[in-house]
Design a protein around this motif. Structure first.
Motif, PDB file in Angstrom:
ATOM      1  N   SER A 300       0.846  -1.202   0.000  1.00  0.00           N
ATOM      2  CA  SER A 300       0.000   0.000   0.000  1.00  0.00           C
ATOM      3  C   SER A 300       0.876   1.245   0.000  1.00  0.00           C
ATOM      4  O   SER A 300       2.081   1.177   0.257  1.00  0.00           O
ATOM      5  N   SER A 302       0.650   5.938   0.293  1.00  0.00           N
ATOM      6  CA  SER A 302      -0.125   7.172   0.476  1.00  0.00           C
ATOM      7  C   SER A 302       0.599   8.297  -0.247  1.00  0.00           C
ATOM      8  O   SER A 302       1.827   8.362  -0.235  1.00  0.00           O
ATOM      9  N   THR A 307      -4.754   7.747   0.260  1.00  0.00           N
ATOM     10  CA  THR A 307      -4.198   6.396   0.382  1.00  0.00           C
ATOM     11  C   THR A 307      -4.674   5.540  -0.785  1.00  0.00           C
ATOM     12  O   THR A 307      -5.627   5.889  -1.495  1.00  0.00           O
ATOM     13  N   SER A 309      -3.843   1.387  -2.979  1.00  0.00           N
ATOM     14  CA  SER A 309      -3.106   0.128  -3.111  1.00  0.00           C
ATOM     15  C   SER A 309      -2.066   0.239  -4.217  1.00  0.00           C
ATOM     16  O   SER A 309      -2.037   1.217  -4.973  1.00  0.00           O
ATOM     17  N   PRO A 339      -5.167   5.006  -6.330  1.00  0.00           N
ATOM     18  CA  PRO A 339      -5.717   5.761  -5.189  1.00  0.00           C
ATOM     19  C   PRO A 339      -7.187   5.454  -4.951  1.00  0.00           C
ATOM     20  O   PRO A 339      -7.920   5.064  -5.862  1.00  0.00           O
ATOM     21  N   GLU A 340      -7.595   5.634  -3.699  1.00  0.00           N
ATOM     22  CA  GLU A 340      -9.001   5.427  -3.347  1.00  0.00           C
ATOM     23  C   GLU A 340      -9.851   6.608  -3.796  1.00  0.00           C
ATOM     24  O   GLU A 340     -11.053   6.457  -4.033  1.00  0.00           O
ATOM     25  N   THR A 352       4.604   7.767   0.485  1.00  0.00           N
ATOM     26  CA  THR A 352       5.034   6.834   1.532  1.00  0.00           C
ATOM     27  C   THR A 352       4.530   5.443   1.173  1.00  0.00           C
ATOM     28  O   THR A 352       3.323   5.236   0.995  1.00  0.00           O
ATOM     29  N   THR A 354       4.496   1.223   1.973  1.00  0.00           N
ATOM     30  CA  THR A 354       4.688   0.154   2.962  1.00  0.00           C
ATOM     31  C   THR A 354       5.270  -1.070   2.266  1.00  0.00           C
ATOM     32  O   THR A 354       4.678  -1.585   1.307  1.00  0.00           O
ATOM     33  N   SER A 365       8.869   1.323   5.958  1.00  0.00           N
ATOM     34  CA  SER A 365       8.326   2.376   5.099  1.00  0.00           C
ATOM     35  C   SER A 365       9.418   2.987   4.243  1.00  0.00           C
ATOM     36  O   SER A 365      10.580   3.048   4.645  1.00  0.00           O
TER      37      SER A 365
END
Length: 527
Positions: A300, A302, A307, A309, A339-340, A352, A354, A365
């Protein structure tokens, strides 16, 4: 359960036991021990031992087939295995006897360790002996679960045994595998202890001792590289790179043509200090693409407060696999951000990501701050990050290699290391000089000509990509380089290219080329 034939014993009465012993003396092309011609009396004694052993083995196989268990069978297998420990069926029968005996298991297992020590004195490279030893350690570990001091002694004794065997033969991969199992056992067991075992210090001491004993020890050098990498919750050991390189120089000047030292030198200078980082981000057709310094497992991300996936830009069917991976996570250099909510990527962004370490389950991160490349309107070069200290190390090592080549002008590993360091430190290398050096290496070492051909192709690919990245255009020419494979990092550096020419190479699959989503024209004839 299948019974194994006694293939290592003479089945013909006319076969001389001395001949059979000579046959057993060689394993995997390495002589176990010198074979001395026995006297007539010794030959007669050997024949009698073989007859006795045949009778005993036949009786034991019959007992096992009839599922006969008891103290007598346990004693018989002990005698048989002391005579001939390279018999997997008897070790399997012995495990059945141990688990069905009325005697306390802990007491039997401790006696079993003594039997195994005798077996290892006789033969250190037999799968069945090491498998049985691991089985005994596992059960003894469970039996001593509440006795911390006893467990420490067990593990320490096993490590001491491994150290002694590796001091005699550092190539004993059975011993290395057993030691790896022990270290994992110690890591799991000592996780919650008030006085944990310093596993890094144990590995460091062993690698140092083995390398000081013999610089040409691939396994010890490899162990040293693993020390400097994260291993789950256990942090990597921060060794001083400059001190390590000083130590490596001793090995290089002792034997300049020893490959093992040069492999560690390459890892220290080019790979070991390479951290995972976002090299750049690119925007194409309104989508954001994120690229890393090496393949990562990402889940994932941001961008600012938005945020979303991540999806690997390399299609799942781009690389052939021998089996279905199911839900195994993808590893890739380039990722598409999904993006959502709708996001505008026209200005500077803070990204950023993960990342996951699938082997240990740890998470970290990675952050990027800056303006992404807008590939619809510009073709700016990618400024790959590099540490100043690392560039200074590369310069110092190049000077050292030049000094070595003045003394040993035909040292092929030094020539190869110099080429790699030059490519890593600067793209301004004359291609004709690059080709001439690689052809010289191939002439010095004709048995590895295919290795140098691959090195030449990869070096030319890296050089062309670096030059193209400095003067970005819509077309990239990689014609006639002898390429057999393409590294995944190409999808990161060449992302944005519109026309790619790969004629007259030796490619058999597209691979990472499928990740170049910007491609309009691809030429791959004569591959």
């Amino acid at each position: 359960m299948r019974t194994h034939a006694l293939c290592t014993l003479p089945t013909d009465p006319k076969v001389d036991p001395a001949v059979a012993a000579a046959h057993l003396a060689v394993m995997h092309g390495r002589v176990k021990k010198d074979v001395v011609e026995p006297t007539p009396e010794e030959k007669a004694k050997q024949r009698e031992q073989v007859r006795t052993a045949r009778s005993l083995f036949a009786k034991l196989l019959a007992l096992r087939q009839s599922q006969t268990y008891g103290a007598e069978a346990l004693e018989m297998t002990s005698k048989a295995l002391q005579f001939h420990p390279e018999f997997p069926t008897l070790w399997g029968y012995r495990r059945e006897l141990l688990t069905t005996s009325e005697k306390p298991l802990q007491e039997l297992l401790k006696m079993e360790m003594k039997l195994l020590e005798k077996a290892l004195r006789k033969s250190q490279k037999v799968y069945s002996i090491w498998f049985h030893r691991k089985w005994v350690v596992e059960r003894l570990f469970k039996e001593l679960e509440k006795e911390e001091e006893a467990i420490r002694n067990l593990l320490n004794n096993e490590l001491d045994l491994c150290n002694q065997l590796l001091a005699v033969d550092e190539r004993n991969f059975h011993c290395w595998n057993h030691r790896m199992y022990l270290m994992d056992l110690m890591r799991t067991w000592g996780k919650d202890k008030s006085n944990p075992i310093d596993l890094n210090a144990i590995d460091l001491k062993l690698s140092t001792d083995l390398i000081n004993q013999n610089f040409s020890n691939y396994s010890a050098w490899h162990l040293r590289t693993l020390l400097q990498q994260p291993r789950g919750e256990e942090p990597e050991m921060k060794l001083d790179v400059e001190e390590e390189l000083e130590w490596v120089q001793q090995g290089i000047y002792t034997e300049p043509n020893d490959q093992s030292v040069w492999l560690y030198h390459q890892w220290l200078t080019l790979e070991g200090s390479q951290v995972i980082e976002i090299t750049h981000c690119a925007v194409m057709d309104g989508e954001l693409f994120i690229f890393f310094s090496r393949p990562v497992c990402a889940s994932s991300a941001s961008v600012g407060i938005a945020t979303g996936s991540l999806e690997a830009i390399l299609p799942k069917n781009a690389l052939k696999r021998t089996r279905d991976c199911g839900k195994r996570r993808s590893w890739a250099v380039g990722w598409r951000f999904i993006p959502e909510v709708q996001v505008n990527f026209s200005n500077d962004v803070k990204v950023t990501v993960t990342l996951h370490n699938c082997g240990t389950g740890s998470v970290q991160s990675c952050v990027f701050n800056g303006r992404p490349l807008h590939l619809d309107s510009e073709m700016a070069s990618i400024e790959v990050k590099s540490q100043v200290s690392q560039s200074e190390i590369l310069k110092a090592e190049l000077l050292r290699i030049d000094e070595l080549l003045e003394i040993e002008p035909d040292c092929r590993w030094a020539l190869l290391a110099r080429m790699r360091l030059q490519l890593a430190s600067s793209p301004r290398i004359d291609e004709a000089t690059l080709i001439a050096n690689l052809e010289r290496m191939s002439a010095l070492d004709p048995l590895r000509r295919n290795f140098y051909a691959d090195s030449k192709a990869n070096a030319l690919l890296q050089h062309r990509l670096m030059e193209w990245n400095v003067h970005r255009s819509s077309e990239l020419k990689l014609v006639g380089l002898g390429l057999k494979h393409i590294a995944p990092t190409m999808a990161a550096i060449a992302f944005g290219v519109r026309i790619l020419r790969l004629e007259e190479n030796e490619l058999q699959e597209f691979g990472p080329l499928l990740g170049l989503l910007s491609l309009n024209e691809l030429y791959v004839s004569r591959n």
